[in-house]
Scaffold this motif. Structure first.
Motif, PDB file in Angstrom:
ATOM      1  N   LEU A 174     -42.184  10.090  81.883  1.00 49.21           N
ATOM      2  CA  LEU A 174     -41.337  10.546  82.980  1.00 49.21           C
ATOM      3  C   LEU A 174     -41.961  10.186  84.326  1.00 49.21           C
ATOM      4  O   LEU A 174     -41.250   9.750  85.236  1.00 49.21           O
ATOM      5  CB  LEU A 174     -41.116  12.058  82.899  1.00 49.21           C
ATOM      6  CG  LEU A 174     -40.342  12.686  84.056  1.00 49.21           C
ATOM      7  CD1 LEU A 174     -38.912  12.152  84.110  1.00 49.21           C
ATOM      8  CD2 LEU A 174     -40.346  14.203  83.927  1.00 49.21           C
ATOM      9  N   VAL A 176     -35.362   8.911  87.670  1.00 46.58           N
ATOM     10  CA  VAL A 176     -34.884  10.007  86.827  1.00 46.58           C
ATOM     11  C   VAL A 176     -34.918  11.352  87.552  1.00 46.58           C
ATOM     12  O   VAL A 176     -34.114  12.236  87.266  1.00 46.58           O
ATOM     13  CB  VAL A 176     -35.730  10.092  85.532  1.00 46.58           C
ATOM     14  CG1 VAL A 176     -35.304  11.238  84.658  1.00 46.58           C
ATOM     15  CG2 VAL A 176     -35.664   8.786  84.778  1.00 46.58           C
ATOM     16  N   TYR A 213     -34.000  13.880  80.023  1.00 44.65           N
ATOM     17  CA  TYR A 213     -34.812  12.688  79.789  1.00 44.65           C
ATOM     18  C   TYR A 213     -36.050  13.050  78.967  1.00 44.65           C
ATOM     19  O   TYR A 213     -36.379  12.370  77.991  1.00 44.65           O
ATOM     20  CB  TYR A 213     -35.208  12.079  81.134  1.00 44.65           C
ATOM     21  CG  TYR A 213     -35.959  10.771  81.021  1.00 44.65           C
ATOM     22  CD1 TYR A 213     -35.306   9.584  80.740  1.00 44.65           C
ATOM     23  CD2 TYR A 213     -37.338  10.737  81.205  1.00 44.65           C
ATOM     24  CE1 TYR A 213     -35.992   8.390  80.640  1.00 44.65           C
ATOM     25  CE2 TYR A 213     -38.039   9.546  81.099  1.00 44.65           C
ATOM     26  CZ  TYR A 213     -37.359   8.370  80.816  1.00 44.65           C
ATOM     27  OH  TYR A 213     -38.048   7.195  80.707  1.00 44.65           O
ATOM     28  N   ARG A 233     -35.102  13.906  75.350  1.00 49.94           N
ATOM     29  CA  ARG A 233     -34.783  12.697  74.588  1.00 49.94           C
ATOM     30  C   ARG A 233     -36.066  11.967  74.191  1.00 49.94           C
ATOM     31  O   ARG A 233     -36.210  11.534  73.044  1.00 49.94           O
ATOM     32  CB  ARG A 233     -33.890  11.774  75.397  1.00 49.94           C
ATOM     33  CG  ARG A 233     -33.594  10.476  74.655  1.00 49.94           C
ATOM     34  CD  ARG A 233     -32.662   9.610  75.426  1.00 49.94           C
ATOM     35  NE  ARG A 233     -31.376   9.716  74.760  1.00 49.94           N
ATOM     36  CZ  ARG A 233     -30.287   9.101  75.153  1.00 49.94           C
ATOM     37  NH1 ARG A 233     -30.291   8.389  76.232  1.00 49.94           N
ATOM     38  NH2 ARG A 233     -29.182   9.201  74.474  1.00 49.94           N
ATOM     39  N   THR A 258     -28.391  13.715  74.955  1.00 54.92           N
ATOM     40  CA  THR A 258     -29.851  13.773  74.855  1.00 54.92           C
ATOM     41  C   THR A 258     -30.363  12.976  73.667  1.00 54.92           C
ATOM     42  O   THR A 258     -31.345  12.245  73.771  1.00 54.92           O
ATOM     43  CB  THR A 258     -30.318  15.239  74.739  1.00 54.92           C
ATOM     44  OG1 THR A 258     -29.931  15.942  75.917  1.00 54.92           O
ATOM     45  CG2 THR A 258     -31.830  15.325  74.575  1.00 54.92           C
TER      46      THR A 258
END
Length: 176
Positions: free
Chosen positions: A44, A51, A59, A62, A139
């Motif tokens: 991330l 994002v 995110y 997932r 997701t």
């Protein structure tokens, strides 16, 4: 102008606990869950500017789901769930509790461990993270129909694994 690094740190500090609990429920192991979350947060961080404005939780979920599947496929071995001692007590009821019929959090975690990774992820996202079927489908990158069928199969399997819980639910629904 905002500082993306400061925003990322604030996000991690605010959401780390909830995301770690989700990871723990997905993996069934606290150490693996910490590793899974750490790897997801690293991924991330690399994409934060894209994002961060959208839905970083989706995110991260997932990433955790897909990385957990990849880890499972690489290792293909059973991960033992650590025994956790829990006491069973009634929730304010005056009825005597039959210890053989009490379903504990440990029982639920064991039963979750018997499900497939996708079934477990669907249940965790639905009943723990309180996501809608559409959000779960997005997701996990699957259709709404897949979410519904996986949830149905998982709940059926949990009823088989935890008949005491299913009986208690029926009894509680029958009370006036």
């Amino acid at each position: 102008m905002t500082d993306p690094e400061a925003e990322f740190v604030a996000y991690v500090n605010a959401r780390r606990g909830a995301l770690l609990r989700s990871a723990m429920l997905i993996t069934g192991d606290p150490h693996t869950a910490q590793d899974l979350l750490q790897d997801a947060l690293i991924k991330l961080a690399a994409r934060w500017e894209r994002v961060g404005e959208g839905s970083p939780d989706a995110y991260v979920r997932r990433i955790m789901f897909h990385d957990n599947i990849s880890r499972w496929r690489r290792t293909r071995r059973e991960v033992p769930v650590r025994e956790i001692a829990e006491s069973a007590r009634p929730l304010g009821g005056s009825e005597p509790v039959d210890p053989a019929r009490v379903v504990t959090g440990l029982d639920v975690r064991r039963a979750l461990g018997e499900l497939t990774d996708k079934q477990r992820a669907v249940l965790v996202l639905r009943y723990y993270d309180d996501l809608s079927e559409t959000q779960i489908a997005q997701t996990l990158g699957v259709s709404n129909g897949t979410v519904k069928s996986q949830a149905h199969a998982a709940l059926k399997r949990l009823r088989e694994l935890l008949p005491e819980a299913a009986e208690a639910l029926v009894r509680s629904e029958e009370r006036p």
